[in-house]
Design an enzyme around this catalytic site. Structure first.
Site, mmCIF file in Angstrom:
data_model
loop_
_atom_site.group_PDB
_atom_site.id
_atom_site.type_symbol
_atom_site.label_atom_id
_atom_site.label_comp_id
_atom_site.label_asym_id
_atom_site.label_seq_id
_atom_site.Cartn_x
_atom_site.Cartn_y
_atom_site.Cartn_z
ATOM 1 N N GLU A 1 22.284 12.641 -0.193
ATOM 2 C CA GLU A 1 22.550 13.779 0.707
ATOM 3 C C GLU A 1 23.510 14.788 0.057
ATOM 4 O OE1 GLU A 1 21.319 14.471 4.077
ATOM 5 O OE2 GLU A 1 19.830 13.151 3.209
ATOM 6 N N THR B 1 25.674 9.099 -1.887
ATOM 7 C CA THR B 1 24.359 9.361 -1.307
ATOM 8 C C THR B 1 23.645 10.578 -1.890
ATOM 9 O OG1 THR B 1 23.304 10.111 0.759
ATOM 10 C CG2 THR B 1 25.640 10.543 0.557
ATOM 11 N N LYS C 1 30.862 12.788 2.684
ATOM 12 C CA LYS C 1 30.553 11.911 1.541
ATOM 13 C C LYS C 1 30.917 12.580 0.212
ATOM 14 C CE LYS C 1 28.706 7.980 3.061
ATOM 15 N NZ LYS C 1 29.050 6.629 2.582
ATOM 16 N N TYR D 1 27.856 15.004 7.521
ATOM 17 C CA TYR D 1 27.835 13.709 6.825
ATOM 18 C C TYR D 1 27.961 13.916 5.316
ATOM 19 C CZ TYR D 1 25.663 9.555 4.676
ATOM 20 O OH TYR D 1 25.383 8.463 3.882
#
Ligand code: NAP
Ligand code: F7E
Length: 368
Positions: free
Chosen positions: A130, A128, A156, A152
């Site tokens: 992110e 991701t 990840k 999160y």
């Protein structure tokens, strides 16, 4: 012989589109579902019962279930899409997020090794944008340093590195797609885009008066999920296992998304104020509907600090050059404008279907 794919997260937005895509390519598709007190599998209901589509109970937090399933299915390709995927929720449930989004990746890799499939089974990991978090450069590419900015993203990041580690340590074909935000008619209803398109549809049909949002200045590179699942497959067809950034290369603010979504619902907005005092006000109404609860000059969007995050990622813009060059992928097949329009159209119809007699609405309330 048809290729066999195993998809974790098959009930999610991406899992449902990827299943359709792979079935269309002639794959036998197996998906992991988890037990829930209500069977809510709306996104894949249309696929259940089709000959080459099979569902199995397992869970990313249960190693044994994954080992047994990988052994039974003997997949040629695994698409690891399962995750607690909501960034804001990860602040409330950080341990669960780490278990599923970080250790879950390790469990999949070990399930493949335990079944001695490491030389034949390719693995795609749903990574991701992110990871770039508190961004260190704009736009972000495969070489941009990571700076995760939520539980999160930290989880990840582990997934990203463990995939790379197993690729190098055990010569496995496993890769990460670093996907920027991608949305659709099937997007979860608490992500900002879908929250906006559903609210615009409800407000335009007299079922809601105001939408509350968090950071309106946040910038995202939003693409269409249906276009992005093709890339997941392309990454596994590439001659060598590599990581790719998947993005459109165009960014917009949350405010711009909302303005365009309300436009497609027949409501023109103007914005006044700053920070928590900012408001989206009806500048012009292009809807005729006796059920409507709003008029020109009314406030239909307000800011609520409830939707602020302890740390927020505010400037995501991807550079998809590598995917374009090496995978032949077109990052612009669905534009931002087309994406917003198709999501609003879908939600206008959904709201109508769920709340009104469709014929009555079509007769009495139309967008001019
Ligand atoms: P989504 O709609 O939230 O779907 C997540 C899926 O994971 C669901 O099928 C969910 O099952 C499953 N899942 C969650 N916890 C699980 C567990 N413990 N065991 C088994 N399955 C579990 O997410 P999405 O938008 O399709 O995204 C797919 C993947 O890409 C995720 O890994 C996400 O983090 C990543 N990603 C998404 C984006 C994006 O913009 N959409 C961008 C970059 C990366 P239930 O239906 O049972 O909850
Ligand atoms: O937030 C701001 C919020 O929740 C986007 C996941 O798929 O994409 C997704 O994560 C932005 C943020 O997505 C509201 O603060 C303002 O800056 O739609 P979102 P996300 O956090 O970018 C990435 C790539 C993933 O990997 C994730 O799995 O919008 N925002 N007001 C709001 N966000 C929400 N949810 N709700 C609001 O009211």
């Amino acid at each position: 012989m048809a290729k066999i794919a195993l998809i974790t997260g098959v009930t999610g937005q991406d899992g449902s589109y990827l299943s359709e895509f792979l079935l269309g390519k002639g794959y036998e598709v197996h998906g992991i579902i988890r037990r829930s007190s209500v069977d809510y599998r709306e996104r894949i209901a249309h696929l259940e019962g089709t000959p080459h589509f099979h569902l199995h109970y397992a869970d990313m937090s249960d190693s044994m279930s994954l080992v047994k399933l990988v052994g039974k299915v003997q997949p040629d390709e695994i698409y690891n899409l399962a995750a607690q995927s909501h960034v804001q929720v990860s602040f409330d449930a950080p341990e669960f997020t780490a278990d599923v989004d970080a250790v879950g990746v390790l469990r999949i890799l070990e399930a493949v090794r335990t079944n001695h499939l490491e030389k034949t089974c390719k693995i795609y990991q749903a990574s991701t944008s992110e990871l770039y978090g508190k961004v260190e450069e704009v736009p972000q590419s495969e070489t941009t340093p990571f700076h995760p900015y939520s539980p999160y993203a930290v989880a990840k990041l582990y997934g990203y590195w463990i995939i790379k580690e197993y690729r190098e340590a055990y010569d496995m074909f496993c890769c990460s797609g670093i996907l920027f935000n991608h949305e659709s008619e099937r997007r979860g209803e608490t992500f900002v885009t879908r929250k906006i398109t559903l609210a615009a549809a409800r407000i335009a049909q007299g079922l809601q008066e105001c939408l509350y949002l968090g950071n309106l200045d946040s910038l995202r590179d939003w693409g269409y999920a249906k276009d992005y699942v093709e890339c997941m497959w392309l990454i596994l067809q590439h001659p060598t296992p590599e990581d790719f950034v998947i993005a459109t290369g165009v960014q917009h603010t949350v405010r711009e998304f909302a303005t365009l979504a309300f436009h497609h619902a027949g409501i023109e907005l103007r914005w006044e104020g700053k920070g928590v005092d900012e408001k989206g006000i009806v500048e012009e109404l292009r809807i005729k509907n006796e059920k409507l609860k709003i008029k020109e000059g009314d406030v239909v969007v307000r800011v609520s600090p409830d939707f602020y995050r302890p740390t927020d990622v505010v400037n995501l813009l991807g550079d998809p050059s590598k995917a374009k060059r090496e995978l032949g992928w077109n990052p612009q097949s669905t534009s931002f404008e087309e994406l917003v329009e198709l999501m609003v159209k879908h939600d206008m119809q959904k709201v109508t279907r769920e709340h009104f007699n469709a014929a009555e609405y079509l007769e009495k309330g139309i967008v001019k």
